[in-house]
Design a protein around this motif. Structure first.
Motif, PDB file in Angstrom:
ATOM      1  N   UNK A 203      -1.924   8.882 -13.886  1.00  0.00           N
ATOM      2  CA  UNK A 203      -3.455   8.199 -13.419  1.00  0.00           C
ATOM      3  C   UNK A 203      -3.825   6.851 -12.933  1.00  0.00           C
ATOM      4  N   UNK A 204      -4.212   6.433 -12.112  1.00  0.00           N
ATOM      5  CA  UNK A 204      -3.593   5.363 -11.449  1.00  0.00           C
ATOM      6  C   UNK A 204      -4.872   5.228 -10.732  1.00  0.00           C
ATOM      7  N   UNK A 205      -4.489   3.496  -9.729  1.00  0.00           N
ATOM      8  CA  UNK A 205      -5.278   2.955  -8.587  1.00  0.00           C
ATOM      9  C   UNK A 205      -4.453   2.480  -8.106  1.00  0.00           C
ATOM     10  N   UNK A 206      -4.520   2.257  -6.758  1.00  0.00           N
ATOM     11  CA  UNK A 206      -3.636   1.817  -5.716  1.00  0.00           C
ATOM     12  C   UNK A 206      -4.241   1.254  -4.334  1.00  0.00           C
ATOM     13  N   UNK A 207      -4.122   0.056  -4.115  1.00  0.00           N
ATOM     14  CA  UNK A 207      -4.790   0.146  -3.037  1.00  0.00           C
ATOM     15  C   UNK A 207      -4.100  -0.465  -1.729  1.00  0.00           C
ATOM     16  N   UNK A 208      -2.883  -0.139  -2.358  1.00  0.00           N
ATOM     17  CA  UNK A 208      -1.669  -1.190  -0.932  1.00  0.00           C
ATOM     18  C   UNK A 208      -1.932  -0.674   0.428  1.00  0.00           C
ATOM     19  N   UNK A 209      -1.276   0.507  -0.075  1.00  0.00           N
ATOM     20  CA  UNK A 209      -1.518   1.887   1.271  1.00  0.00           C
ATOM     21  C   UNK A 209      -1.950   2.654   1.524  1.00  0.00           C
ATOM     22  N   UNK A 210      -3.874   2.916   2.703  1.00  0.00           N
ATOM     23  CA  UNK A 210      -4.409   3.749   2.960  1.00  0.00           C
ATOM     24  C   UNK A 210      -4.343   5.353   2.672  1.00  0.00           C
ATOM     25  N   UNK A 211      -3.187   5.211   3.475  1.00  0.00           N
ATOM     26  CA  UNK A 211      -2.534   6.245   4.570  1.00  0.00           C
ATOM     27  C   UNK A 211      -1.305   6.618   5.034  1.00  0.00           C
ATOM     28  N   UNK A 212      -0.633   7.666   5.542  1.00  0.00           N
ATOM     29  CA  UNK A 212       1.065   7.338   5.812  1.00  0.00           C
ATOM     30  C   UNK A 212       1.246   9.117   5.636  1.00  0.00           C
ATOM     31  N   UNK A 213       2.570   8.796   6.335  1.00  0.00           N
ATOM     32  CA  UNK A 213       3.739  10.332   6.074  1.00  0.00           C
ATOM     33  C   UNK A 213       4.014  11.040   4.259  1.00  0.00           C
ATOM     34  N   UNK A 214       3.864  11.978   4.636  1.00  0.00           N
ATOM     35  CA  UNK A 214       4.452  12.705   3.266  1.00  0.00           C
ATOM     36  C   UNK A 214       5.988  13.400   3.464  1.00  0.00           C
ATOM     37  N   UNK A 215       6.339  13.034   2.275  1.00  0.00           N
ATOM     38  CA  UNK A 215       7.867  13.479   2.945  1.00  0.00           C
ATOM     39  C   UNK A 215       8.648  13.432   1.115  1.00  0.00           C
ATOM     40  N   UNK A 216      10.307  14.062   1.393  1.00  0.00           N
ATOM     41  CA  UNK A 216      10.904  13.789  -0.039  1.00  0.00           C
ATOM     42  C   UNK A 216      11.873  13.263  -0.168  1.00  0.00           C
ATOM     43  N   UNK A 217      12.597  12.974  -0.869  1.00  0.00           N
ATOM     44  CA  UNK A 217      13.282  12.159  -0.655  1.00  0.00           C
ATOM     45  C   UNK A 217      14.458  12.101  -2.196  1.00  0.00           C
ATOM     46  N   UNK A 218      16.132  12.265  -2.276  1.00  0.00           N
ATOM     47  CA  UNK A 218      16.882  12.214  -3.254  1.00  0.00           C
ATOM     48  C   UNK A 218      17.856  10.868  -3.017  1.00  0.00           C
ATOM     49  N   UNK A 219      18.261  10.441  -4.861  1.00  0.00           N
ATOM     50  CA  UNK A 219      18.689   9.474  -4.858  1.00  0.00           C
ATOM     51  C   UNK A 219      20.311   9.321  -5.750  1.00  0.00           C
ATOM     52  N   UNK A 220      21.800   9.465  -4.938  1.00  0.00           N
ATOM     53  CA  UNK A 220      22.732   9.787  -6.519  1.00  0.00           C
ATOM     54  C   UNK A 220      21.983  10.844  -6.666  1.00  0.00           C
ATOM     55  N   UNK A 221      21.690  12.233  -6.735  1.00  0.00           N
ATOM     56  CA  UNK A 221      21.909  13.051  -6.896  1.00  0.00           C
ATOM     57  C   UNK A 221      22.755  14.480  -6.348  1.00  0.00           C
ATOM     58  N   UNK A 222      22.406  15.736  -6.963  1.00  0.00           N
ATOM     59  CA  UNK A 222      22.211  16.519  -5.827  1.00  0.00           C
ATOM     60  C   UNK A 222      21.548  17.861  -6.157  1.00  0.00           C
ATOM     61  N   UNK A 223      20.335  17.213  -4.934  1.00  0.00           N
ATOM     62  CA  UNK A 223      18.951  17.891  -5.691  1.00  0.00           C
ATOM     63  C   UNK A 223      18.794  19.372  -5.328  1.00  0.00           C
ATOM     64  N   UNK A 224      17.620  20.278  -5.385  1.00  0.00           N
ATOM     65  CA  UNK A 224      17.165  21.661  -5.057  1.00  0.00           C
ATOM     66  C   UNK A 224      15.763  21.112  -4.198  1.00  0.00           C
ATOM     67  N   UNK A 225      15.352  21.305  -3.054  1.00  0.00           N
ATOM     68  CA  UNK A 225      13.642  20.872  -2.822  1.00  0.00           C
ATOM     69  C   UNK A 225      13.331  22.124  -2.274  1.00  0.00           C
ATOM     70  N   UNK A 226      12.345  23.057  -2.748  1.00  0.00           N
ATOM     71  CA  UNK A 226      11.638  24.476  -2.482  1.00  0.00           C
ATOM     72  C   UNK A 226       9.763  24.208  -2.490  1.00  0.00           C
ATOM     73  N   UNK A 227       9.418  24.804  -1.447  1.00  0.00           N
ATOM     74  CA  UNK A 227       8.247  24.990  -1.767  1.00  0.00           C
ATOM     75  C   UNK A 227       7.493  23.753  -1.298  1.00  0.00           C
TER      76      UNK A 227
END
Length: 540
Positions: A203-227
C-alpha cells in the motif's frame, strides 16, 4: 351519411396507427436502453484474456530471449531475462490481476539477477523494445528466491529496477498465486490471493507514472500465467474519519498505557537529552497532547543520559516505569500515570550489567515477567520472572529467549531488541525489532511459544513489518487496543527522512491475528502506511 361513416373510420385508423407508432417507439426505446445497459455491464466486467487471442498483445524479447507458448489458456514462459507480454488495453485507473505459477526454482542467482514474475503496469510505450530488460513503469510480482512480494519501479535509462516496497510471503513452486494490483491516481495497492477480508501486501503512493500499458513479465524462471483481467477502478470515498502517519514528531521507542479511558504515551526523545521521560495523552490513539515530564533525572531517579525506551505496567493501583539510562535498566514508580515517577531505590536493576529495552508483561495466572536486551556479539533478548516487589528479578529464572538468526536481522549488526509480548489462544507471541536501526531491512518480527519464557520459534515469514523506500526506520514498537477493544494497533517510530536516523516520529498501524492459506494462525500488520487510514474503532 356514408361520408360521415368513412370519416369516423379514417379517424379510428389514424388513432390505431398512432398507438402502434407509440408502441414501436416504446419498444425501440426499451431495446436501446437494454442495449445500453448491456454495453455498460460488459464494460464494467472489463477485459479478460486466456492468452489465446494475440490480437491484444505485443511480445517483447529481453536480452535473454525465452521460448513462450500458449496452450489451453496458459501462457508458458521459460527461463530468460526481461521477456514481456504487453496488453494494449490501456487504462489510467484500473484493477489488473493474473494467476502466476512458478514451475521451477531459479537456474542461478547471481549479482544483478532477478528471479521473479508478475504484473507490469503503467508501462511507457516509448521504453519498450526488443532486447530491453527494464522499462519505465511499475512491476508487482513474486520472488521465489527471496520469498517476497514486491513493488518496483523501472528506469529504462539505467536498466535498473528500484524497489519501492516488499513484504515477506511464502512462495512455493507449482502453486498458483493470484496477483492483483489496484491503481487510482498515485495510490497503488497490491494483493496476493485476495479475499473479502484481505489486507493488501503493498500500500504505497508513487507519482512518476500516471498512465501506461499493462502486461506480464518473467525472469529466470519457468512460469505459467493464466486468467489475465483488467477493469476500471475507482476508489470509494469513505465517510469515516481518517488519520495519516506520522502523528507526532520527536518520538522514538514508544509505549502506550491505557488506563480508565485515556491513552498515555511514553517515549524516548531522540536526538537530545531532556533529562528524563515525557508523557502524552489521547482518547483515540490519534490526537495527542503533551502532558510534560513523567520522570525526571536527579535525586529521585538514576541516570544522567540515554533515557530510552520506557515501558509501563500497573499493579494494585501503582504504575511501574521500566526505562533505560546510561545503558542500564531502572524501574521508577508513581501513583498516577502522569507521574511524577520516583525510584524507591535510586539505582539500576543490575549495576554491573548493561541492559536496555525492557518490557513488562502480566500473564493470566498473575505472574509478571520482564523481557530485556543484553549485549553478546549483538543484541539478544532475555526473559525472567519479576519478583512481587516489581523492582527486582528472580535471577534464577533469567533465560535467553531470542537471538539473531534470520538474515534480515543481521544486516549491519546482529540485532534482536524492543521485545513486546502478546498472548492469543494460549500461545505466546513475542514480537521484536530486528536489524540495525539504520539498516533498510530494519523492521518487526515475532516468535511463538507455549510458555512465556520459551523456547520460541520464529515465524518463517518475518519480518511482518519492514522499512521501505517511502518509510525508513519503521520499528521498536508496542501494541495497543482501539478504544472499543476490537482492533489491535502496532505503535512504532520511523525516521523523518530517508537520509537521517533522527529526528524520529510516531506512527500507528493496524495489526491482527488471522489465518494464512494453510489455515495456520499468523500475526499480520497493515503497514507501514503513508496513506489515509480509518480511525481506530470506537474512537469518538
Amino acid at each position: 351519411m356514408q361520408s360521415l361513416v368513412l370519416l369516423k373510420m379514417e379517424r379510428r385508423m389514424t388513432k390505431i396507427k398512432k398507438r402502434r407508432i407509440v408502441i414501436i417507439i416504446a419498444v425501440l426505446s426499451l431495446i436501446i436502453i437494454t442495449a445500453g445497459s448491456t454495453v455498460a455491464f460488459l464494460r464494467s466486467r472489463g477485459y479478460h484474456s486466456n492468452f489465446q487471442d494475440q490480437r491484444n498483445w505485443q511480445v517483447y524479447a529481453g536480452s535473454e530471449e525465452t521460448a513462450a507458448k500458449q496452450s489451453q489458456g496458459v501462457l508458458q514462459m521459460n527461463v530468460g531475462i526481461g521477456n514481456k507480454w504487453i496488453n494494449q488495453q490501456e487504462k489510467t485507473d484500473f484493477e489488473a490481476s493474473v494467476s502466476v505459477r512458478i514451475q521451477t526454482n531459479p537456474v542461478s542467482v547471481g549479482e544483478g539477477e532477478l528471479p521473479d514474475a508478475g504484473l507490469l503496469f503503467r508501462v511507457q510505450e516509448d521504453s519498450l523494445s526488443d532486447g530491453t530488460d527494464v522499462v519505465d513503469g511499475y512491476y508487482f510480482g513474486i520472488d521465489l528466491y527471496k520469498q517476497q512480494v514486491f513493488l518496483k519501479q523501472g528506469d529504462s535509462a539505467s536498466q535498473k529496477w528500484q524497489e519501492i516496497a516488499t513484504k515477506q510471503h511464502l512462495i512455493e513452486a507449482n502453486t498458483d498465486y493470484r496477483l492483483t494490483v489496484k491503481v487510482a491516481g498515485n495510490h497503488i495497492i497490491g494483493f496476493v490471493d485476495e479475499r473479502k477480508d484481505s489486507w493488501p501486501v503493498i500500500d504505497v503512493v508513487a507519482e512518476d507514472f500516471a498512465e501506461g500499458l499493462i502486461g506480464v513479465q518473467n525472469q529466470q524462471l519457468q512460469t505459467a500465467f493464466t486468467k489475465f483481467a483488467i477493469k476500471g477502478y475507482e476508489e470509494s470515498e469513505g465517510k469515516e474519519a481518517t488519520y495519516q502517519n506520522p502523528l507526532l514528531p520527536e518520538i522514538a521507542d514508544p509505549d502506550v498505557l491505557y488506563w480508565e479511558g485515556t491513552y498515555y504515551l511514553y517515549a524516548t526523545t531522540p536526538g537530545t537529552n531532556i533529562g528524563g521521560i515525557k508523557v502524552y495523552t489521547s482518547k483515540d490513539l490519534v490526537n495527542w497532547e503533551d502532558a510534560g515530564m513523567a520522570m525526571t533525572a536527579g535525586p529521585d531517579n538514576w541516570g544522567t543520559e540515554g533515557f530510552w525506551a520506557p515501558d509501563l505496567i500497573e499493579k494494585d493501583g501503582r504504575f511501574y516505569m521500566y526505562y533505560t539510562a546510561n545503558e542500564h535498566l531502572c524501574v521508577s514508580i508513581a501513583d498516577n500515570p502522569l507521574g511524577p515517577f520516583k525510584q524507591e531505590n535510586v539505582a539500576p536493576m543490575h549495576e554491573d550489567i548493561q541492559e536496555i529495552d525492557a518490557h513488562a508483561y502480566l500473564d493470566d495466572d498473575g505472574q509478571y515477567y520482564l523481557y530485556f536486551v543484553r549485549f553478546n556479539n549483538g543484541n539478544l533478548i532475555y526473559g525472567a520472572k519479576l519478583n512481587d516487589d516489581m523492582q527486582t528479578i528472580d535471577e534464577e529464572s533469567i533465560v535467553e529467549v531470542l537471538a539473531p538468526s534470520q538474515a534480515w536481522e543481521q544486516d549491519m549488526a546482529n540485532i534482536n531488541e524492543g521485545p513486546y509480548m502478546l498472548k492469543h489462544e494460549g500461545k505466546y507471541y513475542l514480537t521484536y525489532s530486528g536489524s540495525h536501526f539504520e539498516s533498510p531491512l530494519y523492521g518487526a518480527g515475532y516468535a511463538v511459544s507455549d510458555s512465556p519464557l520459551g523456547p520460541f520459534e520464529k515465524y518463517t515469514e518475518n519480518p511482518i513489518m519492514q522499512s521501505n523506500s517511502l518509510v525508513h526506520g519503521a520499528g521498536h514498537h508496542a501494541v495497543a487496543e482501539s478504544p472499543d477493544g476490537k482492533e489491535l494497533f502496532m505503535i512504532y517510530h520511523r525516521h523523518q527522512t530517508l537520509y537521517s536516523t533522527d529526528p524520529r516520529e510516531f506512527a500507528i498501524d493496524r495489526m491482527r491475528f488471522t489465518e494464512n492459506a494453510k489455515g495456520e494462525t499468523v500475526l499480520q500488520v497493515y503497514g507501514p502506511t503513508v496513506t489515509p487510514q480509518p480511525y481506530p474503532s470506537g474512537a469518538k
